[in-house]
Design an enzyme around this catalytic site. Sequence first.
Site, short mmCIF file in Angstrom:
data_model
loop_
_atom_site.label_atom_id
_atom_site.label_comp_id
_atom_site.label_asym_id
_atom_site.label_seq_id
_atom_site.Cartn_x
_atom_site.Cartn_y
_atom_site.Cartn_z
N ASN A 114 3.61 6.12 11.53
CA ASN A 114 3.51 5.21 12.68
C ASN A 114 4.76 4.33 12.72
OD1 ASN A 114 2.97 2.67 11.13
ND2 ASN A 114 1.22 3.87 10.45
N LYS A 153 6.40 25.16 3.86
CA LYS A 153 6.72 24.76 5.23
C LYS A 153 5.97 25.67 6.21
CE LYS A 153 10.49 24.18 8.38
NZ LYS A 153 11.76 24.75 8.77
N ASP A 195 -10.75 2.96 3.80
CA ASP A 195 -10.33 1.69 4.38
C ASP A 195 -10.11 0.70 3.22
OD1 ASP A 195 -10.17 -0.85 5.58
OD2 ASP A 195 -11.24 -0.10 7.34
N LYS A 204 -13.47 -6.63 14.36
CA LYS A 204 -12.90 -5.98 13.18
C LYS A 204 -13.09 -6.86 11.94
CE LYS A 204 -9.38 -3.29 14.05
NZ LYS A 204 -8.03 -2.91 14.47
N1 CTP Z 1 -6.45 -1.04 6.80
C1 CTP Z 1 -6.63 -0.63 5.50
N2 CTP Z 1 -6.93 0.67 5.24
C2 CTP Z 1 -7.08 1.56 6.24
C3 CTP Z 1 -6.91 1.16 7.58
C4 CTP Z 1 -6.59 -0.16 7.83
O1 CTP Z 1 -6.49 -1.44 4.58
N3 CTP Z 1 -7.36 2.83 5.96
C5 CTP Z 1 -6.18 -2.47 7.08
C6 CTP Z 1 -4.84 -2.76 7.66
O2 CTP Z 1 -3.89 -3.04 6.64
C7 CTP Z 1 -5.11 -3.98 8.51
C8 CTP Z 1 -6.53 -3.77 8.97
O3 CTP Z 1 -7.09 -2.86 8.05
O4 CTP Z 1 -5.13 -5.17 7.72
C9 CTP Z 1 -6.69 -3.29 10.38
O5 CTP Z 1 -6.15 -2.06 10.56
P1 CTP Z 1 -6.22 -1.32 11.99
O6 CTP Z 1 -5.53 -0.03 11.83
O7 CTP Z 1 -5.73 -2.23 13.07
O8 CTP Z 1 -7.77 -1.15 12.16
P2 CTP Z 1 -8.66 0.12 12.05
O9 CTP Z 1 -9.52 -0.03 10.89
O10 CTP Z 1 -7.81 1.34 12.11
O11 CTP Z 1 -9.55 0.01 13.34
P3 CTP Z 1 -9.32 0.70 14.77
O12 CTP Z 1 -9.15 2.14 14.50
O13 CTP Z 1 -10.56 0.32 15.47
O14 CTP Z 1 -8.10 0.05 15.36
#
Ligand code: CTP
Length: 397
Positions: free
Chosen positions: A208, A286, A304, A337
């Site tokens: 990303n 590959k 997460d 969230k």
């Molecule tokens: N985060 C994390 N581990 C993951 C995904 C997210 O620790 N696998 C943490 C990020 O570092 C950030 C927070 O969660 O602090 C929010 O991440 P975000 O990507 O915005 O949220 P998502 O959980 O992906 O929710 P959504 O898909 O609804 O945007």
Amino acid sequence: MLAGKHILLIIGGGIAAFKSLDLIRRLRERGATVTPVLTRAGEEFVTPLSVSALAGQRLYRDLFDLGDEAEMGHIQLSRVADLVVVAPATADLMAKMAGGLANDLASTLLLATDTPVMIAPAMNVRMWEHAATQRNLATLRGDGITVVGPNDGDMACGEFGPGRMSEPLEIVAAIEARLNDGPLNGRRILVTSGPTHEPIDPVRYIANRSSGAQGTAIASALAALGADVVFVTGPADVPPPSGVQVVRVETALQMQEAVNAALPVDAGVFAAAVADWRVTSASDRKLKKSKDGLPMLEFAENPDILKSVSQMTQGRPKLVVGFAAETNDVIENATAKRLRKGCDWIVANDVSPATGIMGGGENAVTLISDDGAEDWPRMGKDQVAKQLAARIAEALK
Ligand code: CTP
């Protein structure tokens, strides 16, 4: 920066001991007084004369030197310093420290001291990765000892990996941060930062646009307030800050492992843009174009990390801060969230391309906590970091 500070430097027996000679010079350049202690094994790598000449001080070598005992007992020696630094900290010294042994001057000083201790480990990569060393490391961290490094790299023994002692200037930066009298002095804070890369095959990955700029600025601002920062970073565009412990990872699974290894901490700031999914069957070759059609990728959800730390039942950090990168309904989504993940604060921002925030130098955030949503004006990412670090210091008081 170190004027008037007194460092007791214990030099252990490893090839990295030669770097400790430079460390002594760098510390003295900055105004510190360095009292050196050389272990028996250390004497195999650097000479007592070079150590004491560079330090401009007498060298302490042997526990049972009656002259020394009469002049200055080893307990006193360990207490007059502002910081005890062990560099290189060998696997053996770490094991002695973790076990509370006191069978030579260095280990006795370390057991008798009531001043903060910092270690810069250096050893063969297998020794570093061995379960016993990792167990000792966790014990030492739990005892409040600051750990600098080790770095990845080619090793004197011909292997490659973590185990190289940090460079003298990295150790100096960590010492300056540790001796800083800021409000976060003595606090250990974890910061995750940057994107993760999820491999598709050996040459392709899913990523990303996170540059790591905001997480880096936060780590730097926390260190400037005296925190002992563990900085777990994915492959970011910006270099990591100095004066923090840097742990480099690529994937979300590696980030989770690094975060778990960094615990316990007083606070965690999860600024990383962790990939939500990984490719389940990343190919070890590959992928080639084929007449049989397009490749099909299967995904699995990544753990997460923020949620798992927020919901720890034992040893949860006192403060857990998450980020919410949203492109629409920012406050509503971020508020939901925060509750879903169980963190204390969410720093929410709008990452729609029009804002120029992702990859840019500025940020406009809303801090969401139990007290509601607080809009901060648009400002430089460094300013956001300083303001957030000051709030964290307030919360950890
Ligand atoms: N985060 C994390 N581990 C993951 C995904 C997210 O620790 N696998 C943490 C990020 O570092 C950030 C927070 O969660 O602090 C929010 O991440 P975000 O990507 O915005 O949220 P998502 O959980 O992906 O929710 P959504 O898909 O609804 O945007």
